[in-house]
Design an enzyme around this catalytic site. Sequence first.
Site, PDB file in Angstrom:
ATOM      1  N   ASP A  56     122.420  25.639  15.632  1.00  0.00           N
ATOM      2  CA  ASP A  56     121.790  24.610  14.823  1.00  0.00           C
ATOM      3  C   ASP A  56     122.107  24.901  13.347  1.00  0.00           C
ATOM      4  O   ASP A  56     121.925  26.023  12.896  1.00  0.00           O
ATOM      5  CB  ASP A  56     120.283  24.776  15.094  1.00  0.00           C
ATOM      6  CG  ASP A  56     119.471  23.690  14.492  1.00  0.00           C
ATOM      7  OD1 ASP A  56     119.780  22.528  14.737  1.00  0.00           O
ATOM      8  OD2 ASP A  56     118.514  24.021  13.746  1.00  0.00           O
ATOM      9  N   ASP A  58     121.682  23.683   9.272  1.00  0.00           N
ATOM     10  CA  ASP A  58     121.037  22.833   8.265  1.00  0.00           C
ATOM     11  C   ASP A  58     121.792  22.983   6.959  1.00  0.00           C
ATOM     12  O   ASP A  58     122.205  24.083   6.590  1.00  0.00           O
ATOM     13  CB  ASP A  58     119.586  23.267   8.054  1.00  0.00           C
ATOM     14  CG  ASP A  58     118.798  23.202   9.341  1.00  0.00           C
ATOM     15  OD1 ASP A  58     118.598  22.099   9.862  1.00  0.00           O
ATOM     16  OD2 ASP A  58     118.414  24.274   9.862  1.00  0.00           O
ATOM     17  N   ASP A 132     109.831  28.465   3.933  1.00  0.00           N
ATOM     18  CA  ASP A 132     108.726  29.303   4.408  1.00  0.00           C
ATOM     19  C   ASP A 132     108.956  30.804   4.223  1.00  0.00           C
ATOM     20  O   ASP A 132     108.276  31.451   3.440  1.00  0.00           O
ATOM     21  CB  ASP A 132     108.330  28.936   5.853  1.00  0.00           C
ATOM     22  CG  ASP A 132     109.505  28.777   6.798  1.00  0.00           C
ATOM     23  OD1 ASP A 132     110.645  29.104   6.399  1.00  0.00           O
ATOM     24  OD2 ASP A 132     109.291  28.356   7.953  1.00  0.00           O
TER      25      ASP A 132
HETATM   26  P1  ATP Z   1     115.649  27.686  14.294  1.00  0.00           P
HETATM   27  O1  ATP Z   1     116.583  26.544  14.015  1.00  0.00           O
HETATM   28  O2  ATP Z   1     116.273  28.926  14.804  1.00  0.00           O
HETATM   29  O3  ATP Z   1     114.481  27.277  15.084  1.00  0.00           O
HETATM   30  P2  ATP Z   1     115.111  27.471  11.495  1.00  0.00           P
HETATM   31  O4  ATP Z   1     114.490  28.437  10.538  1.00  0.00           O
HETATM   32  O5  ATP Z   1     116.484  26.981  11.205  1.00  0.00           O
HETATM   33  O6  ATP Z   1     115.010  28.163  12.894  1.00  0.00           O
HETATM   34  P3  ATP Z   1     114.357  24.714  11.322  1.00  0.00           P
HETATM   35  O7  ATP Z   1     113.146  24.036  11.856  1.00  0.00           O
HETATM   36  O8  ATP Z   1     115.693  24.283  11.772  1.00  0.00           O
HETATM   37  O9  ATP Z   1     114.125  26.250  11.654  1.00  0.00           O
HETATM   38  O10 ATP Z   1     114.242  24.629   9.739  1.00  0.00           O
HETATM   39  C1  ATP Z   1     115.325  24.836   8.878  1.00  0.00           C
HETATM   40  C2  ATP Z   1     114.847  25.476   7.587  1.00  0.00           C
HETATM   41  O11 ATP Z   1     113.928  24.606   6.923  1.00  0.00           O
HETATM   42  C3  ATP Z   1     114.091  26.771   7.745  1.00  0.00           C
HETATM   43  O12 ATP Z   1     114.937  27.875   7.853  1.00  0.00           O
HETATM   44  C4  ATP Z   1     113.261  26.813   6.497  1.00  0.00           C
HETATM   45  O13 ATP Z   1     114.033  27.223   5.390  1.00  0.00           O
HETATM   46  C5  ATP Z   1     112.893  25.349   6.290  1.00  0.00           C
HETATM   47  N1  ATP Z   1     111.617  25.028   6.956  1.00  0.00           N
HETATM   48  C6  ATP Z   1     111.425  24.567   8.200  1.00  0.00           C
HETATM   49  N2  ATP Z   1     110.133  24.368   8.475  1.00  0.00           N
HETATM   50  C7  ATP Z   1     109.463  24.693   7.358  1.00  0.00           C
HETATM   51  C8  ATP Z   1     108.081  24.696   6.993  1.00  0.00           C
HETATM   52  N3  ATP Z   1     107.132  24.326   7.848  1.00  0.00           N
HETATM   53  N4  ATP Z   1     107.777  25.094   5.738  1.00  0.00           N
HETATM   54  C9  ATP Z   1     108.725  25.464   4.878  1.00  0.00           C
HETATM   55  N5  ATP Z   1     110.016  25.488   5.156  1.00  0.00           N
HETATM   56  C10 ATP Z   1     110.394  25.115   6.368  1.00  0.00           C
HETATM   57 MG    MG Z   2     117.533  25.358  12.159  1.00  0.00          MG
END
Ligand code: ATP
Ligand code: MG
Length: 419
Positions: A56, A58, A132
Amino acid sequence: MTQPNHIITRDNHTVSRKEISDNALKVLYRLSKAGYEAFLVGGGVRDILLGLHPKDFDIATNATPEQIRKLFRNSRIIGRRFKLVHILFGRDMIEVATFRAHCDQNIEQASEGMIIRDNVYGDIEEDAERRDFTVNALYYNIKDFSVHDYCGGLTDLRKRQLRMIGDAETRYREDPVRMLRAIRLATKLDLTIEPNTLDPIAKLAPLLEQVPAARLWEEYRKMFLSGKGLATFKALQQHELLQKLFPVTEHLLHEHPDFEAFIESALINTDKRLAEDKTVNPAFLIAVMLWQPLLEQAHRMETKGVNFNDAFFKSMGKVLGKQSQHIAIPRRYGLIIRDIWALQLRLPQRRGKKVWSILEHPRFRAAYDFLVLRAEADPSLREVADWWTKFQDADKDTQRSMLPKRKRRQPKRRKKPKN
Ligand code: ATP
Ligand code: MG
């Protein structure tokens, strides 16, 4: 040329383009060629630095959603308060976000139509601070392949710790889902939750009740269907968050060790399937989690004089309805859960035509797997489970031989005519 110390040059970190998907690279390059800043951020960068292979990706940029939209025909703008752009490549999707100002309050306070652009969008440093955890705020710059670290994420990664950016309590209050993310990411990545980040969770757990149930469905999927379901389940239990997600389930675990064993077997099974790249249906685990609540509800109705079958079917809706107040279960999954449950009553009846219709039922496989798991915890079900194991793969002749012989109807005796 000397670099500011929050910028780590390409030779001094392990993020490589080989680990980034072609589609994510395409997006990064196109933004960059159009003159915008373009960074890979979040889980993608974090996981590569940990030696994992993320799926995944971003992306963060200084281009506005409208500007991004113009660059990619295959894109759509989503969200109202804070717009994001989804760029679609067949089944793959890359999420692109414009750098966001860190002061979430600005957005909350402004009434929706009145958000002033300057309040919402910010620069990369502000964008980092509203994320976060420090390890989630690392940015890989496609222009010179450097990594930008504004919050000390690299040091935390080295220490293998998960640390909230800013004051943890404030950040959990802003968004209680961050508590679940802390548990999930620490479990997934084998990180220790830094004490100041961990401490407030016990006290603030009740805030999860205010989170919209639809959002918790998404979070449920990530927690339980990402390959570390069992470990996440245990961590949620340990940190008293499980009771906020599955209150009735959690309550019954204490009284029924068998039920806990059943859930754990199901989670082990799910983790195993995912490790083998097999599909898992999010409905299955919910059916498992709510099995004991369903039985209890049905027994309660039965004591009031309803027959068990009716009580069982009526209880399905009740139990699903109650759970949906916490985690919204989309309708189509609700229907699958009901099918899995209903088939539990049919599977033990192995007679004639019914057997063939069960075998052809679209949820037979899931219901059979469910029965096998139940049989692990309850030996009295083993015979039925084994029968179905054998029956479904047997050839037609063997199958016929496994079914009870049809009794010849006795020719009706003519009533003796009365003389
Ligand atoms: P994974 O994709 O492995 O589940 P991830 O950290 O990439 O983990 P995502 O939900 O894809 O999770 O979120 C991408 C990014 O957006 C995070 O790494 C973080 O920087 C930011 N983010 C996501 N959710 C939040 C939140 N609730 N509060 C603050 N920042 C967030
Ligand atoms: Mg992600």
